[in-house]
Design an enzyme around this catalytic site. Structure first.
Site, PDB file in Angstrom:
ATOM      1  N   GLY A  84      47.818 -18.218  33.141  1.00 34.57           N
ATOM      2  CA  GLY A  84      47.412 -16.719  33.008  1.00 34.57           C
ATOM      3  C   GLY A  84      47.288 -15.818  34.603  1.00 34.57           C
ATOM      4  O   GLY A  84      47.516 -14.693  34.340  1.00 34.57           O
ATOM      5  N   THR A  85      46.990 -16.443  35.307  1.00 37.00           N
ATOM      6  CA  THR A  85      46.813 -15.630  36.614  1.00 37.00           C
ATOM      7  C   THR A  85      48.165 -14.848  37.092  1.00 37.00           C
ATOM      8  O   THR A  85      48.409 -14.009  37.469  1.00 37.00           O
ATOM      9  CB  THR A  85      46.160 -16.657  37.844  1.00 37.00           C
ATOM     10  OG1 THR A  85      44.741 -16.765  37.653  1.00 37.00           O
ATOM     11  CG2 THR A  85      46.249 -15.607  38.942  1.00 37.00           C
ATOM     12  N   ASN A  96      36.290 -13.268  27.755  1.00 36.43           N
ATOM     13  CA  ASN A  96      35.944 -14.896  28.052  1.00 36.43           C
ATOM     14  C   ASN A  96      34.523 -14.996  28.181  1.00 36.43           C
ATOM     15  O   ASN A  96      34.174 -15.959  27.983  1.00 36.43           O
ATOM     16  CB  ASN A  96      36.790 -15.081  29.399  1.00 36.43           C
ATOM     17  CG  ASN A  96      36.430 -14.442  30.481  1.00 36.43           C
ATOM     18  OD1 ASN A  96      36.977 -13.062  30.419  1.00 36.43           O
ATOM     19  ND2 ASN A  96      36.190 -14.782  31.568  1.00 36.43           N
ATOM     20  N   GLN A 121      42.326 -15.833  26.364  1.00 31.33           N
ATOM     21  CA  GLN A 121      41.008 -16.192  25.610  1.00 31.33           C
ATOM     22  C   GLN A 121      41.330 -16.379  24.207  1.00 31.33           C
ATOM     23  O   GLN A 121      40.413 -16.783  23.432  1.00 31.33           O
ATOM     24  CB  GLN A 121      39.839 -15.630  26.153  1.00 31.33           C
ATOM     25  CG  GLN A 121      38.577 -16.570  25.692  1.00 31.33           C
ATOM     26  CD  GLN A 121      38.483 -17.866  26.523  1.00 31.33           C
ATOM     27  OE1 GLN A 121      38.611 -18.628  25.668  1.00 31.33           O
ATOM     28  NE2 GLN A 121      38.535 -17.723  27.804  1.00 31.33           N
ATOM     29  N   SER A 165      47.680 -18.987  28.847  1.00 29.55           N
ATOM     30  CA  SER A 165      47.404 -19.952  29.420  1.00 29.55           C
ATOM     31  C   SER A 165      47.265 -21.308  28.663  1.00 29.55           C
ATOM     32  O   SER A 165      46.514 -21.141  27.818  1.00 29.55           O
ATOM     33  CB  SER A 165      46.083 -19.799  30.524  1.00 29.55           C
ATOM     34  OG  SER A 165      46.270 -20.812  31.542  1.00 29.55           O
ATOM     35  N   HIS A 186      46.102 -24.096  29.139  1.00 26.50           N
ATOM     36  CA  HIS A 186      44.871 -25.091  29.108  1.00 26.50           C
ATOM     37  C   HIS A 186      43.779 -24.645  28.389  1.00 26.50           C
ATOM     38  O   HIS A 186      42.700 -25.216  28.163  1.00 26.50           O
ATOM     39  CB  HIS A 186      44.564 -25.372  30.647  1.00 26.50           C
ATOM     40  CG  HIS A 186      43.857 -24.230  31.160  1.00 26.50           C
ATOM     41  ND1 HIS A 186      42.353 -24.090  31.473  1.00 26.50           N
ATOM     42  CD2 HIS A 186      44.143 -23.090  31.563  1.00 26.50           C
ATOM     43  CE1 HIS A 186      41.903 -22.937  32.073  1.00 26.50           C
ATOM     44  NE2 HIS A 186      43.245 -22.246  32.239  1.00 26.50           N
ATOM     45  N   THR A 217      61.728 -24.355  39.917  1.00 26.56           N
ATOM     46  CA  THR A 217      62.185 -25.056  38.711  1.00 26.56           C
ATOM     47  C   THR A 217      61.144 -25.340  37.744  1.00 26.56           C
ATOM     48  O   THR A 217      60.060 -25.453  37.715  1.00 26.56           O
ATOM     49  CB  THR A 217      62.651 -26.623  39.404  1.00 26.56           C
ATOM     50  OG1 THR A 217      63.455 -26.328  40.343  1.00 26.56           O
ATOM     51  CG2 THR A 217      62.970 -27.279  38.431  1.00 26.56           C
ATOM     52  N   CYS A 226      35.937 -19.300  36.491  1.00 22.53           N
ATOM     53  CA  CYS A 226      36.761 -18.937  37.472  1.00 22.53           C
ATOM     54  C   CYS A 226      36.015 -18.183  38.782  1.00 22.53           C
ATOM     55  O   CYS A 226      36.385 -18.178  39.905  1.00 22.53           O
ATOM     56  CB  CYS A 226      37.880 -18.049  37.153  1.00 22.53           C
ATOM     57  SG  CYS A 226      39.025 -18.686  36.115  1.00 22.53           S
TER      58      CYS A 226
END
Length: 379
Positions: A72-73, A152, A180, A200, A202, A238, A327
């Site tokens: 996400g960042t 979030n 989120q 993201s 995760h 890659t 974060c």
């Protein structure tokens, strides 16, 4: 008592089938997806199949509108900074909100130092912006509007469909941080007129350090990373084929059970609230609790109880929750989200906890959490 994990907004445990998919891919598909030999073509097929699954999940018109990133960042930074640089001759005004994630706010601060003007829309006590505020602040030189789909920390859900319609009638591009909400809420980039979208893996039981940026066909800006020509020259480096395969598997799982998960999380939310009321604990919910908000995020103000003390005692009792964004968990700064909603002097800022639910949680775990909270607070 077994440990109980209620910080799924921070990160989620990888699903078993995701781990299996990644392990299988790491074992059998080791080629470079940019190579034209057999092993490269094998990796390319995994890449293409995964991109198709993900494009379909948000109703993208073409698979190549999906750019794989590290999360996400990177997706937020790319959308914001590269849009600003690409369109700086058309205008230098950007609109966002006061409760965005740091991955949006810090690029905005960087652009301000570079001479761009950023308008931060305020939010009400429900964590929502005013559409009239947005209309009022749109100008001819506004080149970007970036508004998160769901917050979030408090779980507020922005009116993305209405925002998309408003921005579509302006000169600006519309970006939304869906980190989120992806895998939780239904997303349709066509119906909502979204130009760019960040996610993201995760957050939906996929691997860390993996995400994607949706970039509508016809939008052009340079790769944030300088190097090779991967991702059609839009993201150098890659591709992490095993993680991408795992991400696609997580998306398939999330979409299959999305409605059931939303229903279960709303039940957990109501169960926790009812349990606190039954135990006569002094509390208030930050924001709203209804079907329009994020079902898996619940922020609660425990009146007179410091967040850090509650968190420590919960952790000692085997329950993991959070005081805000993971974060910024190591920061001594108060939550910018709660400050924007209630003011920096509000006791809520230092007396609130976030509980966020995931696929591994059970009703019995919520009952155990209520019992421990009652014991800690009464003591």
């Amino acid at each position: 008592m077994d440990n109980i994990y209620l910080d799924n907004a921070g990160t989620t445990p990888m699903a078993t089938s995701v781990i299996e998919k990644m392990t299988e891919t790491m074992t059998n598909v080791f080629g470079n997806a940019s190579a034209i030999n057999f092993y490269g073509r094998q990796a390319r097929k995994v890449l293409d199949d995964s991109r198709h699954i993900i494009a379909k999940s948000i109703n993208a018109t073409a698979d190549n509108e999906i750019i794989f990133t590290s999360g996400g960042t990177e997706s937020d930074n790319t959308a914001i900074i590269q849009t600003a640089l690409a369109r700086k001759n058309e205008g230098r005004h950007i609109i966002t909100t006061a409760i965005e994630h740091e991955a949006v706010l810090k690029p905005m601060a960087y652009l301000e130092r570079e001479g761009f003007e950023v308008t931060y829309l305020p939010v009400d006590e429900n964590g929502e912006i005013s559409l009239e505020d947005l209309k009022r602040n749109l100008r001819e030189d506004t080149i970007l509007v970036s508004v998160m789909m769901g917050n979030n920390e408090v779980g507020s859900h922005m009116p993305i469909h209405e925002i998309g319609q408003i921005v579509a009638n302006s000169n600006a591009w519309f970006h939304t941080d869906c980190v989120q909400t992806y895998g939780i809420l239904d997303i349709d980039v066509q119906a909502d007129k979204i130009d760019m979208l960040s996610t993201s893996a995760h957050k939906l039981n996929g691997p860390k350090y993996m995400g994607f940026l949706y970039q509508r066909k016809g939008l052009h800006f340079e790769s944030l990373l300088k190097g090779g020509d991967q991702e059609l020259k839009r993201r150098a480096g890659t591709e992490n084929v095993p993680a991408i395969a795992g991400f696609a598997q997580a998306v398939l799982l999330a979409n299959r059970d999305k409605a059931d998960h939303r229903k279960k999380y709303m039940e957990f939310k109501q169960q926790l609230i009812t349990g606190l009321e039954t135990n006569k604990i002094a509390f208030e919910v930050n924001g709203k609790v209804n079907a329009d908000e994020l079902p898996h995020v619940l922020s609660i103000w425990f009146k007179g109880c410091r967040s850090d003390v509650l968190l420590t005692n919960l952790d000692l009792g085997g329950i993991s929750a959070a005081a805000g964004s993971a974060c910024t968990a190591g920061s001594l700064e108060p939550s910018h989200v709660l400050s924007a909603m209630y003011g920096t002097d509000s006791p809520r800022v230092g007396e609130s906890l976030r509980f966020s639910f995931g696929i591994t949680n059970t009703a019995a775990q919520i009952d155990e959490t209520i019992a421990l909270l009652a014991k800690i607070i009464k003591k």
